[in-house]
Design an enzyme around this catalytic site. Structure first.
Site, PDB file in Angstrom:
ATOM      1  N   CYS A 121      -1.546  10.019 -37.191  1.00 31.39           N
ATOM      2  CA  CYS A 121      -2.927  10.148 -37.830  1.00 31.39           C
ATOM      3  C   CYS A 121      -3.026  11.515 -38.723  1.00 31.39           C
ATOM      4  O   CYS A 121      -3.992  11.118 -39.375  1.00 31.39           O
ATOM      5  CB  CYS A 121      -3.934   9.422 -36.392  1.00 31.39           C
ATOM      6  SG  CYS A 121      -2.828   8.171 -35.723  1.00 31.39           S
ATOM      7  N   HIS A 252     -10.736  10.252 -40.093  1.00 35.35           N
ATOM      8  CA  HIS A 252      -9.751   8.770 -39.555  1.00 35.35           C
ATOM      9  C   HIS A 252      -9.958   7.552 -39.076  1.00 35.35           C
ATOM     10  O   HIS A 252     -11.111   8.176 -38.481  1.00 35.35           O
ATOM     11  CB  HIS A 252      -8.017   9.953 -38.516  1.00 35.35           C
ATOM     12  CG  HIS A 252      -7.733   8.797 -37.654  1.00 35.35           C
ATOM     13  ND1 HIS A 252      -6.337   7.403 -38.748  1.00 35.35           N
ATOM     14  CD2 HIS A 252      -7.506   8.380 -36.757  1.00 35.35           C
ATOM     15  CE1 HIS A 252      -5.907   6.926 -38.060  1.00 35.35           C
ATOM     16  NE2 HIS A 252      -6.305   6.780 -36.815  1.00 35.35           N
ATOM     17  N   ASN A 283      -6.385   0.414 -37.456  1.00 29.42           N
ATOM     18  CA  ASN A 283      -6.227   1.739 -37.714  1.00 29.42           C
ATOM     19  C   ASN A 283      -5.381   1.778 -38.160  1.00 29.42           C
ATOM     20  O   ASN A 283      -4.179   1.089 -37.780  1.00 29.42           O
ATOM     21  CB  ASN A 283      -6.297   2.441 -36.121  1.00 29.42           C
ATOM     22  CG  ASN A 283      -5.542   3.458 -36.415  1.00 29.42           C
ATOM     23  OD1 ASN A 283      -5.354   4.200 -37.123  1.00 29.42           O
ATOM     24  ND2 ASN A 283      -5.640   4.435 -34.984  1.00 29.42           N
TER      25      ASN A 283
HETATM   26  O1  UT7 Z   1      -5.287   7.175 -34.341  1.00 27.06           O
HETATM   27  C1  UT7 Z   1      -5.006   7.365 -32.751  1.00 27.06           C
HETATM   28  C2  UT7 Z   1      -5.760   8.382 -32.901  1.00 27.06           C
HETATM   29  N1  UT7 Z   1      -6.160   7.183 -31.895  1.00 27.06           N
HETATM   30  C3  UT7 Z   1      -8.051   6.921 -31.350  1.00 27.06           C
HETATM   31  O2  UT7 Z   1      -8.206   7.873 -31.443  1.00 27.06           O
HETATM   32  C4  UT7 Z   1      -8.164   5.974 -30.180  1.00 27.06           C
HETATM   33  C5  UT7 Z   1      -8.838   6.177 -29.611  1.00 27.06           C
HETATM   34  N2  UT7 Z   1      -9.463   5.916 -28.549  1.00 27.06           N
HETATM   35  C6  UT7 Z   1     -10.299   4.379 -28.176  1.00 27.06           C
HETATM   36  O3  UT7 Z   1     -10.858   4.259 -29.531  1.00 27.06           O
HETATM   37  C7  UT7 Z   1     -10.800   2.922 -27.206  1.00 27.06           C
HETATM   38  O4  UT7 Z   1     -10.419   4.130 -25.754  1.00 27.06           O
HETATM   39  C8  UT7 Z   1      -9.897   1.562 -27.205  1.00 27.06           C
HETATM   40  C9  UT7 Z   1     -10.605   0.944 -28.172  1.00 27.06           C
HETATM   41  C10 UT7 Z   1      -8.751   2.267 -27.691  1.00 27.06           C
HETATM   42  C11 UT7 Z   1     -11.015   1.803 -26.146  1.00 27.06           C
HETATM   43  O5  UT7 Z   1     -11.498   1.452 -25.864  1.00 27.06           O
HETATM   44  P1  UT7 Z   1     -13.194   2.110 -24.280  1.00 27.06           P
HETATM   45  O6  UT7 Z   1     -14.689   2.229 -24.973  1.00 27.06           O
HETATM   46  O7  UT7 Z   1     -12.320   3.631 -24.066  1.00 27.06           O
HETATM   47  O8  UT7 Z   1     -12.315   1.118 -23.295  1.00 27.06           O
HETATM   48  P2  UT7 Z   1     -11.693   1.280 -22.289  1.00 27.06           P
HETATM   49  O9  UT7 Z   1     -10.656   1.140 -22.126  1.00 27.06           O
HETATM   50  O10 UT7 Z   1     -12.700   2.664 -21.562  1.00 27.06           O
HETATM   51  O11 UT7 Z   1     -11.827  -0.333 -21.235  1.00 27.06           O
HETATM   52  C12 UT7 Z   1     -12.970  -0.422 -20.248  1.00 27.06           C
HETATM   53  C13 UT7 Z   1     -13.269  -1.417 -20.289  1.00 27.06           C
HETATM   54  C14 UT7 Z   1     -11.910  -2.051 -18.829  1.00 27.06           C
HETATM   55  O12 UT7 Z   1     -12.471  -2.402 -18.604  1.00 27.06           O
HETATM   56  P3  UT7 Z   1     -12.793  -1.689 -16.745  1.00 27.06           P
HETATM   57  O13 UT7 Z   1     -11.629  -0.681 -15.871  1.00 27.06           O
HETATM   58  O14 UT7 Z   1     -14.372  -0.892 -17.092  1.00 27.06           O
HETATM   59  O15 UT7 Z   1     -13.531  -3.187 -16.151  1.00 27.06           O
HETATM   60  C15 UT7 Z   1     -10.876  -2.511 -19.623  1.00 27.06           C
HETATM   61  O16 UT7 Z   1      -9.752  -2.896 -18.855  1.00 27.06           O
HETATM   62  O17 UT7 Z   1     -13.444  -2.412 -21.365  1.00 27.06           O
HETATM   63  C16 UT7 Z   1     -11.617  -3.539 -20.767  1.00 27.06           C
HETATM   64  N3  UT7 Z   1     -10.982  -3.499 -21.954  1.00 27.06           N
HETATM   65  C17 UT7 Z   1     -10.789  -5.128 -22.742  1.00 27.06           C
HETATM   66  N4  UT7 Z   1     -12.209  -5.941 -22.460  1.00 27.06           N
HETATM   67  C18 UT7 Z   1     -11.605  -6.843 -23.870  1.00 27.06           C
HETATM   68  C19 UT7 Z   1      -9.826  -2.703 -21.969  1.00 27.06           C
HETATM   69  N5  UT7 Z   1      -9.281  -3.739 -23.116  1.00 27.06           N
HETATM   70  C20 UT7 Z   1      -9.562  -5.030 -23.522  1.00 27.06           C
HETATM   71  C21 UT7 Z   1     -10.055  -5.708 -24.371  1.00 27.06           C
HETATM   72  N6  UT7 Z   1     -11.220  -6.598 -24.757  1.00 27.06           N
HETATM   73  N7  UT7 Z   1      -9.346  -6.121 -25.743  1.00 27.06           N
END
Ligand code: UT7
Length: 327
Positions: A121, A252, A283
């Protein structure tokens, strides 16, 4: 005998931009027929409403060809005048030949220097930094810099934490000599200890097995909103541009919440135009910044000659950014 050293241009500039997007629109409702999620969760956590995926016949190479043709046409140059082709991609199926030579062949370029870079990226800004240096060192005159990705083919559809993020597209720019400063110093680097945080190195156990994306989203999020927010500030400072002098901010397109966090860190004035291309593209890794540049210029939200700050960050972990004058 002393070795003869070429004389480069005093400055380089981005002359033009072109873009191509996967033609299949996949909105969040359709995405949620494939993964256990809701459109609201995806919108709130990322700012993505829909993403583009390739349709039959489209590949990372065909998208790169379309984007490059547009950029070259808009530059006013002929393909013969492009002497260097740099592509950043993590979507090329062959270790060799590079996608850059395949692109040069498709475009009918006679004998350009041509190579791929793997900086995920951050790849577009790595390419801009290299092109700027090559032009000013006299080792190139007109460089085609492309980011092209078909990430839909690398998604693990069983992983609901990443599958909804990624999209397909290509963006290209032509970089050549200029008569005033138009590409600022490149701030680039890496965190090699975090190499396992994003990988395309897992293989599906199916007949046409392919690697797929594995990402520790939270770790990347933390890194982007702390270390990279600071590097973004450095790119501005090194170019001698104050937040008040900046017109456009194009990070990005990884997550709208990362963009918002960077904005708070940079303390940019409210009238700075901010790229939100992620709403409709998801993305697209190396393609996301040139795609966003093109969309802002085409929609009239930004105009040629404005000062923009670009910053890429991702797998490696690697980052790169610079201040540019929009073409
Ligand atoms: O391009 C390369 C660089 N990449 C990036 O910059 C990506 C950076 N990271 C992100 O954008 C975010 O971390 C994500 C969008 C990938 C994830 O968002 P988040 O706010 O960090 O969510 P999380 O992984 O902390 O998950 C929060 C909750 C979890 O549940 P619990 O453990 O709190 O009960 C996950 O299981 O959301 C749950 N979850 C979902 N729920 C509904 C994870 N994926 C989903 C989903 N739908 N698709």
């Amino acid at each position: 005998m002393p070795i003869t050293i070429p004389e480069g241009a005093k400055y380089s500039r981005i002359m033009s931009v072109g873009a191509a997007r996967g033609s299949r629109v996949v909105d969040n409702a359709e995405m949620c027929t494939m993964i256990d999620s809701t459109p609201e969760w995806i919108e709130q956590r990322t700012g993505i409403y829909e993403r583009r995926w390739v349709a039959e016949g489209e590949t990372a190479l065909t998208l790169a060809v379309d984007a490059s043709r547009k950029a070259i046409e808009r530059s006013g140059l002929s393909v013969e005048q492009i002497d260097t082709v740099i592509i950043s991609t993590v979507s090329h199926y062959m270790n060799t030949p590079s996608m850059a030579t395949l692109l040069a062949n498709e475009l009918g370029m006679p004998e350009p220097a041509a190579f791929d870079i793997s900086a995920a990226c951050a790849g577009f800004s790595y390419g801009v930094g290299m092109a700027d240096a090559l032009v000013r060192a006299g080792n190139a005159t007109h460089v085609l810099v492309v980011g092209s990705e078909v990430l839909s083919e690398y998604i693990d559809i069983t992983d609901r934490s990443t599958a909804f993020l990624f999209g397909d597209g290509a963006g290209a720019v032509v970089i050549g000599p200029g008569d005033q400063p138009a590409i600022g110093p490149t701030v680039w680097g890496s965190d090699p200890t975090a190499h396992e945080v994003i990988e395309i190195d897992h293989w599906r156990e199916v007949e046409d097995g392919r690697p797929y994306i594995h990402m520790e989203g939270r770790a990347v999020f933390r890194w982007a909103t702390t270390a990279i927010a600071q590097k973004t500030k450095e790119a501005l400072e090194l170019a001698g541009i104050t937040p008040e002098e900046l017109d456009v901010f194009i990070p990005h397109q990884a997550n709208n919440r990362i963009t918002d966090s960077m904005l708070r860190h940079l303390k940019l004035p409210e009238d700075v135009v901010v790229a939100r291309d992620i709403h409709h593209m998801g993305n697209t890794s190396a393609a996301s910044i040139p795609l966003a540049i093109e969309a802002l210029l085409e929609s009239g939200q930004a105009t040629s000659g404005q000062t923009a700050l670009i910053i890429g960050f991702g797998a490696g972990l690697v980052y790169a950014g610079q201040v540019i004058t929009l073409p």
